[in-house]
Design an enzyme around this catalytic site. Structure first.
Site, PDB file in Angstrom:
ATOM      1  N   PHE A   1      -2.873   2.250   5.068  1.00 26.62           N
ATOM      2  CA  PHE A   1      -1.927   2.735   5.956  1.00 26.62           C
ATOM      3  C   PHE A   1      -2.615   3.520   7.136  1.00 26.62           C
ATOM      4  O   PHE A   1      -3.361   4.335   7.167  1.00 26.62           O
ATOM      5  CB  PHE A   1      -0.940   4.043   5.320  1.00 26.62           C
ATOM      6  CG  PHE A   1      -0.345   3.499   3.921  1.00 26.62           C
ATOM      7  CD1 PHE A   1      -1.223   3.607   2.824  1.00 26.62           C
ATOM      8  CD2 PHE A   1       0.955   3.103   4.101  1.00 26.62           C
ATOM      9  CE1 PHE A   1      -0.550   3.156   1.618  1.00 26.62           C
ATOM     10  CE2 PHE A   1       1.511   2.793   2.945  1.00 26.62           C
ATOM     11  CZ  PHE A   1       1.150   2.800   1.696  1.00 26.62           C
ATOM     12  N   ASP A   2      -1.518   3.166   8.343  1.00 25.29           N
ATOM     13  CA  ASP A   2      -2.049   3.800   9.981  1.00 25.29           C
ATOM     14  C   ASP A   2      -1.266   5.214   9.409  1.00 25.29           C
ATOM     15  O   ASP A   2      -0.470   5.527   8.556  1.00 25.29           O
ATOM     16  CB  ASP A   2      -1.503   3.288  10.550  1.00 25.29           C
ATOM     17  CG  ASP A   2      -1.710   3.943  11.960  1.00 25.29           C
ATOM     18  OD1 ASP A   2      -0.815   3.760  13.084  1.00 25.29           O
ATOM     19  OD2 ASP A   2      -2.536   4.803  12.164  1.00 25.29           O
ATOM     20  N   GLY A   3      -1.596   6.207  10.197  1.00 24.02           N
ATOM     21  CA  GLY A   3      -1.061   7.614   9.992  1.00 24.02           C
ATOM     22  C   GLY A   3       0.130   7.663  10.630  1.00 24.02           C
ATOM     23  O   GLY A   3       1.097   7.776  10.086  1.00 24.02           O
TER      24      GLY A   3
ATOM     25  N   PHE B   1      -0.675  -1.223   7.100  1.00 26.24           N
ATOM     26  CA  PHE B   1       0.310  -0.968   7.901  1.00 26.24           C
ATOM     27  C   PHE B   1       0.193  -0.361   8.999  1.00 26.24           C
ATOM     28  O   PHE B   1      -0.583   0.755   9.015  1.00 26.24           O
ATOM     29  CB  PHE B   1       1.270  -0.315   7.072  1.00 26.24           C
ATOM     30  CG  PHE B   1       1.933  -0.909   5.718  1.00 26.24           C
ATOM     31  CD1 PHE B   1       1.538  -0.518   4.466  1.00 26.24           C
ATOM     32  CD2 PHE B   1       2.958  -1.802   5.889  1.00 26.24           C
ATOM     33  CE1 PHE B   1       1.926  -1.169   3.231  1.00 26.24           C
ATOM     34  CE2 PHE B   1       3.490  -2.336   4.790  1.00 26.24           C
ATOM     35  CZ  PHE B   1       2.993  -1.968   3.404  1.00 26.24           C
TER      36      PHE B   1
ATOM     37  N   ASP C   1       1.794   0.525  13.175  1.00 24.61           N
ATOM     38  CA  ASP C   1       3.095   0.556  14.059  1.00 24.61           C
ATOM     39  C   ASP C   1       2.745  -0.008  15.495  1.00 24.61           C
ATOM     40  O   ASP C   1       3.636  -0.351  16.297  1.00 24.61           O
ATOM     41  CB  ASP C   1       3.692   2.070  14.273  1.00 24.61           C
ATOM     42  CG  ASP C   1       2.540   2.948  15.036  1.00 24.61           C
ATOM     43  OD1 ASP C   1       3.163   3.411  16.309  1.00 24.61           O
ATOM     44  OD2 ASP C   1       1.550   3.005  14.745  1.00 24.61           O
TER      45      ASP C   1
END
Lengths: 260, 387
Positions: free
Chosen positions: B232-234, B349, B351
């Site tokens: 995951f991105d943060g 993931f 954004d």
């Protein structure tokens, strides 16, 4: 390869006849005989369904003005009290702009005979007993309730229930399986008159209990009847209620798949 | 670039005992799970019929649950275009119209589709399920993979044939014939929705369902067959985009300042927080059986934040949420591609399309979460250097 033109001679002949749908006056108008200021009956549970049937006819004729595969709607009374109200019923129908081809003013004793005499393909009622009687005589009978029929869509939405477990409330009967299959074939043929989008009929299939194979089998069964479903849902045990609410069918058919 | 392999973050006391899986708990704090059904390890009543074993099944698990209830399972909904490769059919649809598209599908009904970008991820979910069933045969706390497609049911038989061919365990599906599947996603208490269509993903996000858009990379590097790896991105994925907004509006220095000042203030939750939570719940089931070292689920945080500064707030937030992440990688603005290539997650993931594209170039399967302020700036030339 599947094509909706692929039919036997018998089916071809059947498909060109109108689809006779009989609705009880109790279903068309509000139960209890509620009246509006003009003394006419107020629209009931089957009202949106009749409007949808009418819309289908309009679109069928638009595609082909010489179309003979149309819905032929009969309003039937099934008890003496309603039988007395013949003029009010016809007036109310006219007032609401519903196109009904015939009225059958019968009572508890002879309504079944009327169904048979009129070669009814589908009998719609809100009365469980009447639905049972119809089924027993081999007439495809569907019980309407406030959940299944009163959906505000213009499109006629038919839901096939692919699991034998999901019995129609009327109860299964051997003879009505045959009736269910030929009615389904007619619906399938009607659906085939329109393209994928902007169709006035939409056909959905739901299997509730089994896994993907049972849904696959149901899709194949429908296809063999000449029915190409638009939507398919394999629930495999997920509660049906929320899904049914989303699907908003006008009525449900399950006899095509019953194991008898 | 600093790589830190952290020990799993200290879990808040009192949370380990709770083995509840919270469906669609996007952003719900721990406290709101109280109402969900408690998993009782002693409850042996089967709630679903075991599926009879057929020749197709490679696994044979006696008495195990195959149709878990949505509220107990972690439901992952995938569309047919990300689970399988359907480019040829897409082309037919675009160039020759819908009727020809359906005719083509039916003609090729017995030809299974090839695996798509979500395929390795789904296979990995099934591997985890197999391990869970071994340890907890009566439990419904499993991954439930649902096929959700806008396709017409005409394509149904080809999809079923394909699922059979690849020996996938997908028993629930939803073919909506063109209408929105959002209602069904909700009814199925979907924890994650993967689709090829950004509009549908955005719709799901606005309805509170974790969702991401997947793309077919030109090459897919090999991934583990025994361990599910999710990265995951943060910001704007696990966390809200609040800090990213500061960075975009006021620049890097302001960003650092803001993060330092607010180090002890928790970040708000992001759209994928709930899914990380769900993964954590399943991980704990392995830990409870002494399988921490051999856990078939591993999670990663891959962020442009810096370990020594802005990363602290991220870690503190995760800790406060009671979420464990197995590895946190603070890149301080360095490109993510090479690090992801080393991790080899089944899905990553982010954004920002810039990072998605960078990951894909190196063969990582990346999923775009179209959420937050970055969407207004999304272009290949946008970077998030030196956070």
């Amino acid at each position: 390869m599947v094509s909706t033109d692929q039919k036997t001679d018998v089916k071809e002949k059947e498909a060109d006849c109108p689809v006779v749908v009989a609705v009880t006056s109790h279903a068309v108008f509000e139960s209890g005989g509620a009246e509006d200021p003009d003394g006419l009956y107020v629209g009931g549970i089957a009202f949106p369904l009749l409007q949808a049937l009418q819309k289908v006819n309009e679109r069928l004729l638009k595609e082909n003005p010489a179309e003979s595969l149309l819905f032929d709607v009969i309003v039937i009374t099934t008890e003496s009290q309603q039988q007395q109200q013949s003029s009010r019923i016809t007036e109310s129908i006219r007032h609401h702009g519903l196109k009904v081809s015939r009225f059958c003013f019968s009572n508890e004793e002879d309504f079944i005979e009327n169904l048979l005499n009129n070669n009814v393909h589908l009998f719609l009622t809100t009365n469980r007993n009447e639905a049972l009687q119809g089924s027993q005589k081999g007439v495809l009978s569907v019980l309407l309730d406030e959940h299944t029929a009163s959906c505000p869509t213009e499109q006629l939405r038919v839901l096939f229930c692919g699991d034998a477990v999901v019995q129609s409330e009327a109860g299964p009967a051997l003879a009505s399986k045959q009736a269910a299959q030929s009615f389904s074939a007619q619906i399938g043929k009607m659906r085939g008159r329109f393209g994928l989008f902007d169709s006035p009929i939409s056909i959905a299939l739901v299997t509730s209990r089994g896994g993907r194979e049972s849904c696959g089998d149901a899709l194949r069964t429908l296809r063999s009847l000449g029915v190409n479903a638009d939507e398919a849902y394999c629930l495999a045990g997920v509660p049906r209620g929320p899904i049914k609410r989303l699907l908003r069918p006008h009525f449900l058919l399950s006899e095509c798949f019953s194991s008898n | 670039m600093v790589k830190m392999s952290l020990e799993p973050v200290q879990v808040m006391s009192g949370q380990v005992a709770e083995l509840k899986v919270a469906p669609s708990s996007n952003g719900d704090s721990a406290g709101s799970w109280e109402g969900k059904r408690e998993f009782d390890k002693d409850h042996l009543g089967l709630t679903a019929k075991p599926k009879p074993v057929t020749g197709r099944r490679a696994r044979k698990v006696e008495g195990a649950v195959f149709f878990p209830k949505p509220e107990n399972a972690v439901t992952v909904a995938v569309s047919s275009r990300v689970l399988f490769r359907t480019e040829r059919e897409q082309k037919v649809f675009e160039q020759q119209g819908v009727e020809e598209y359906l005719r083509y599908q039916i003609e090729h009904e017995n030809e299974p589709f090839a695996p798509g970008p979500a395929f390795p991820f789904v296979k990995a979910l099934e591997t985890v399920n197999a391990r869970l069933r071994e340890l907890y045969p009566q439990s419904e706390e499993l991954f439930d993979i649902v096929l959700v497609t806008y396709n017409h049911a005409h394509v149904g038989i080809r999809l079923i044939n394909t699922i059979n061919h690849h020996n996938l365990f997908i028993e629930r599906f939803c073919m909506t014939g063109g209408s929105s599947p959002i209602g069904y996603l909700k009814a199925w208490q979907t924890n994650l929705y993967l689709s090829a269509d950004a509009n549908k993903v955005r719709e799901a996000l606005t309805e509170g369902i974790a969702a991401a858009t997947m793309f077919m990379p030109e090459k897919m590097t090999e991934v583990s067959e025994s361990q599910l790896r999710v990265a995951f991105d943060g910001d704007a994925v696990l966390f809200s985009d609040e800090s990213e907004r500061i960075f975009k509006a006021h620049g890097l220095d302001k960003f650092f300042e803001h993060e330092k000042e607010n180090e002890d203030r928790l970040l708000d939750h992001g759209p994928l927080k709930g899914f990380l939570e769900a993964l954590g719940k399943l991980q704990k089931k392995f830990y409870a059986k002494g399988q921490r070292l051999d856990c078939p689920i591993r999670t990663y945080l891959v962020t442009a934040r810096s370990a020594a500064s802005s990363g602290i707030r991220a870690l503190k937030t995760l800790r406060a949420w009671g979420l464990e992440i197995d590895e946190a990688l603070f890149l301080a603005g360095a490109p993510k591609g090479p690090m992801l290539e080393k991790i080899r997650p089944h899905i990553y993931f982010d954004d920002q399309m810039f990072h998605i594209e960078g990951a894909a170039e190196m063969g990582t399967i990346a999923a775009h979460v179209p959420y937050g302020i970055a969407q207004k700036h999304n272009s290949k030339h946008n970077t998030s250097a030196g956070k």
